[in-house]
Design an enzyme around this catalytic site. Structure first.
Site, mmCIF file in Angstrom:
data_model
loop_
_atom_site.group_PDB
_atom_site.id
_atom_site.type_symbol
_atom_site.label_atom_id
_atom_site.label_comp_id
_atom_site.label_asym_id
_atom_site.label_seq_id
_atom_site.Cartn_x
_atom_site.Cartn_y
_atom_site.Cartn_z
ATOM 1 N N ASN A 1 0.830 -1.216 0.000
ATOM 2 C CA ASN A 1 0.000 0.000 0.000
ATOM 3 C C ASN A 1 0.863 1.264 0.000
ATOM 4 O O ASN A 1 0.594 2.203 -0.747
ATOM 5 C CB ASN A 1 -0.927 0.011 1.215
ATOM 6 C CG ASN A 1 -2.124 -0.882 1.052
ATOM 7 O OD1 ASN A 1 -2.530 -1.222 -0.060
ATOM 8 N ND2 ASN A 1 -2.709 -1.288 2.166
ATOM 9 N N HIS B 1 -2.966 1.965 -2.724
ATOM 10 C CA HIS B 1 -4.032 1.103 -2.208
ATOM 11 C C HIS B 1 -4.723 0.294 -3.299
ATOM 12 O O HIS B 1 -5.242 -0.786 -3.027
ATOM 13 C CB HIS B 1 -5.045 1.925 -1.405
ATOM 14 C CG HIS B 1 -4.487 2.384 -0.099
ATOM 15 N ND1 HIS B 1 -4.516 1.612 1.028
ATOM 16 C CD2 HIS B 1 -3.852 3.527 0.249
ATOM 17 C CE1 HIS B 1 -3.941 2.246 2.025
ATOM 18 N NE2 HIS B 1 -3.519 3.418 1.582
ATOM 19 N N ASP C 1 -6.267 -7.435 6.289
ATOM 20 C CA ASP C 1 -5.571 -8.464 5.510
ATOM 21 C C ASP C 1 -5.687 -9.845 6.146
ATOM 22 O O ASP C 1 -4.838 -10.707 5.925
ATOM 23 C CB ASP C 1 -4.103 -8.081 5.327
ATOM 24 C CG ASP C 1 -3.355 -7.930 6.645
ATOM 25 O OD1 ASP C 1 -3.998 -7.973 7.714
ATOM 26 O OD2 ASP C 1 -2.124 -7.776 6.609
#
Length: 162
Positions: A44, A49, A79
């Site tokens: 990220n 992102h 995640d």
């Protein structure tokens, strides 16, 4: 279901509770896997992102391609994912995970670039809770997830040390 086309936490926990109840009635086993995508923050921060979202979807799709229709995948948040494998042993779950890792080996392509895909997992099975008659109904799924999370963390630490 979210953008990963997987169940959300609450739905996943409901599936796990049903699988545990079913195993109690028919004597089958249930194995759960706690999955954590490796390096999502770095992806990220480095690539944005959108690439991070692609990574999450790739992990989700890679897992779903290798589990049975009777199995379930739920996104716990961020995640982290939970795999619910009714009628499966921890040993069999590890074999399935090896195939999932092989599928991740080539990475994912996004915008002409290839990005590595990696995830850590820990498995626990209901039969490991030797005498779960001492646990109340709500504690059994929590204990299975806790054990799987602890094993995932241990595996992640081993990967980092190599």
């Amino acid at each position: 279901m979210g953008s990963t086309n997987t169940r959300w936490r609450r739905s996943g926990l409901e599936v796990l509770n049903r699988a545990i109840a079913q195993s109690a009635s028919n004597g089958s086993n249930v194995t759960v896997g706690f999955v954590d995508v490796n390096g999502l923050k770095v992806v990220n921060d480095t690539f944005g992102h959108a690439v991070g979202d692609t990574l999450i979807k790739a992990v989700s799709n890679g897992i779903k391609q290798h589990i049975r229709e009777s199995d379930s995948l739920a996104r716990l948040g961020g995640d982290e994912f939970l795999i619910i494998l009714p009628g499966c042993t921890r040993t069999r779950a590890e074999t399935i995970w090896t195939k999932i890792e092989e599928a991740f080996a080539g990475g994912i392509e996004e915008g002409g670039e290839t990005y590595p895909v990696s995830a850590s997992v820990g498995f626990s099975e209901l039969s490991e809770l030797n005498d779960h008659s001492e646990l109340d109904v709500e504690s059994i799924p929590r204990e299975l997830i806790r054990m799987a999370d602890e094993r995932m963390y241990h595996r992640k630490q081993l990967m980092k040390s190599k």
